[in-house]
Write an enzyme that holds these catalytic residues in place. Structure first.
Site, PDB file in Angstrom:
ATOM      1  N   HIS A  12      53.245  17.541  24.429  1.00  0.00           N
ATOM      2  CA  HIS A  12      51.967  16.908  23.491  1.00  0.00           C
ATOM      3  C   HIS A  12      51.156  17.849  23.011  1.00  0.00           C
ATOM      4  O   HIS A  12      50.713  17.921  22.504  1.00  0.00           O
ATOM      5  CB  HIS A  12      51.753  15.771  24.601  1.00  0.00           C
ATOM      6  N   CYS A  68      53.204  24.979  23.930  1.00  0.00           N
ATOM      7  CA  CYS A  68      52.933  23.925  24.953  1.00  0.00           C
ATOM      8  C   CYS A  68      51.411  23.908  24.835  1.00  0.00           C
ATOM      9  O   CYS A  68      50.878  24.900  24.167  1.00  0.00           O
ATOM     10  CB  CYS A  68      53.197  23.499  26.473  1.00  0.00           C
ATOM     11  N   GLY A  69      50.144  23.238  26.191  1.00  0.00           N
ATOM     12  CA  GLY A  69      49.107  23.418  25.649  1.00  0.00           C
ATOM     13  C   GLY A  69      49.044  25.371  26.602  1.00  0.00           C
ATOM     14  O   GLY A  69      47.932  25.316  25.240  1.00  0.00           O
ATOM     15  N   THR A  70      49.510  25.360  26.758  1.00  0.00           N
ATOM     16  CA  THR A  70      48.834  27.435  27.340  1.00  0.00           C
ATOM     17  C   THR A  70      50.085  28.179  26.466  1.00  0.00           C
ATOM     18  O   THR A  70      49.678  29.211  26.605  1.00  0.00           O
ATOM     19  CB  THR A  70      48.808  27.395  28.407  1.00  0.00           C
ATOM     20  N   GLY A  71      51.629  27.703  27.006  1.00  0.00           N
ATOM     21  CA  GLY A  71      52.012  28.600  26.137  1.00  0.00           C
ATOM     22  C   GLY A  71      53.159  28.771  27.678  1.00  0.00           C
ATOM     23  O   GLY A  71      54.019  29.425  27.666  1.00  0.00           O
ATOM     24  N   ILE A  72      52.841  28.430  28.949  1.00  0.00           N
ATOM     25  CA  ILE A  72      52.789  28.981  30.351  1.00  0.00           C
ATOM     26  C   ILE A  72      54.037  27.946  30.625  1.00  0.00           C
ATOM     27  O   ILE A  72      55.321  28.841  30.714  1.00  0.00           O
ATOM     28  CB  ILE A  72      51.514  29.196  31.150  1.00  0.00           C
ATOM     29  N   GLY A  73      54.046  27.355  30.722  1.00  0.00           N
ATOM     30  CA  GLY A  73      54.587  26.457  31.436  1.00  0.00           C
ATOM     31  C   GLY A  73      56.111  26.449  30.745  1.00  0.00           C
ATOM     32  O   GLY A  73      56.987  26.245  31.403  1.00  0.00           O
ATOM     33  N   HIS A 101      60.974  45.632  20.943  1.00  0.00           N
ATOM     34  CA  HIS A 101      61.295  46.249  22.384  1.00  0.00           C
ATOM     35  C   HIS A 101      62.221  45.672  23.068  1.00  0.00           C
ATOM     36  O   HIS A 101      62.816  46.108  24.208  1.00  0.00           O
ATOM     37  CB  HIS A 101      59.813  46.822  23.274  1.00  0.00           C
ATOM     38  N   ARG A 135      66.993  53.043  23.558  1.00  0.00           N
ATOM     39  CA  ARG A 135      66.229  52.699  25.064  1.00  0.00           C
ATOM     40  C   ARG A 135      66.020  51.510  25.298  1.00  0.00           C
ATOM     41  O   ARG A 135      65.973  51.290  26.161  1.00  0.00           O
ATOM     42  CB  ARG A 135      65.943  54.167  25.545  1.00  0.00           C
TER      43      ARG A 135
END
Length: 149
Positions: A12, A68-73, A101, A135
């Site tokens: 959401h 998501c709200g922060t992208g973290i979860g 990379h 590499r």
């Protein structure tokens, strides 16, 4: 030649941004596979990261976008899958490096932390930038050795 497919999913907190970016895909030469959510009602982000991971594993899409709200979860949830290399980015440079990379196959954005124009720039760069290989290929190959067996 058919258009490559980008799988999109959000909770959401990322619903509005996902819809905004999905509208940009045809101009970028990509088709959308929208995996939800379909509205602003509260949902659980791990469910949508799982749906996107399955879509990529099954070959229904070449790359993915999660919001998501922060992208973290949602990035934590996505990276639980060994075949996913989800990169939470905040600017065009991060989007470019994620592809060049790290051969990231999923772009992650914060719907409440990233402005719409920056998000559009990140998506465009993510879709246009090839993996550099060299590499970096050795390092990326090691990522596949972790996680699910």
């Amino acid at each position: 030649m058919p258009q490559p497919i980008l799988a999109l999913a959000s909770d959401h907190g990322g619903f509005e941004m996902k819809a905004l970016l999905a509208a940009d895909l045809p101009a970028l030469g990509w088709a959308a596979l929208d995996l939800g959510t379909d509205g602003p009602g509260s949902v659980d982000y791990p469910d949508f990261a799982l749906a996107l991971a399955r879509a990529l594993k099954e070959g229904r899409a070449e790359r993915g976008l999660l919001v998501c709200g922060t992208g973290i979860g949602i990035s934590i949830a996505a990276n639980r899958h060994a075949h996913i290399r989800a990169a939470l980015v905040h600017d065009g440079f991060g989007a470019r490096m994620a592809r060049q990379h790290n051969d990231a196959n999923v772009l992650v954005l914060g719907g409440r932390t990233t402005g719409p124009e920056i998000a559009r720039e990140c998506l465009r760069i993510f879709l246009e930038t090839p993996f550099e290989g060299g590499r970096h290929a050795r390092r990326v190959a090691k990522l596949g050795e972790f996680g699910e067996k």
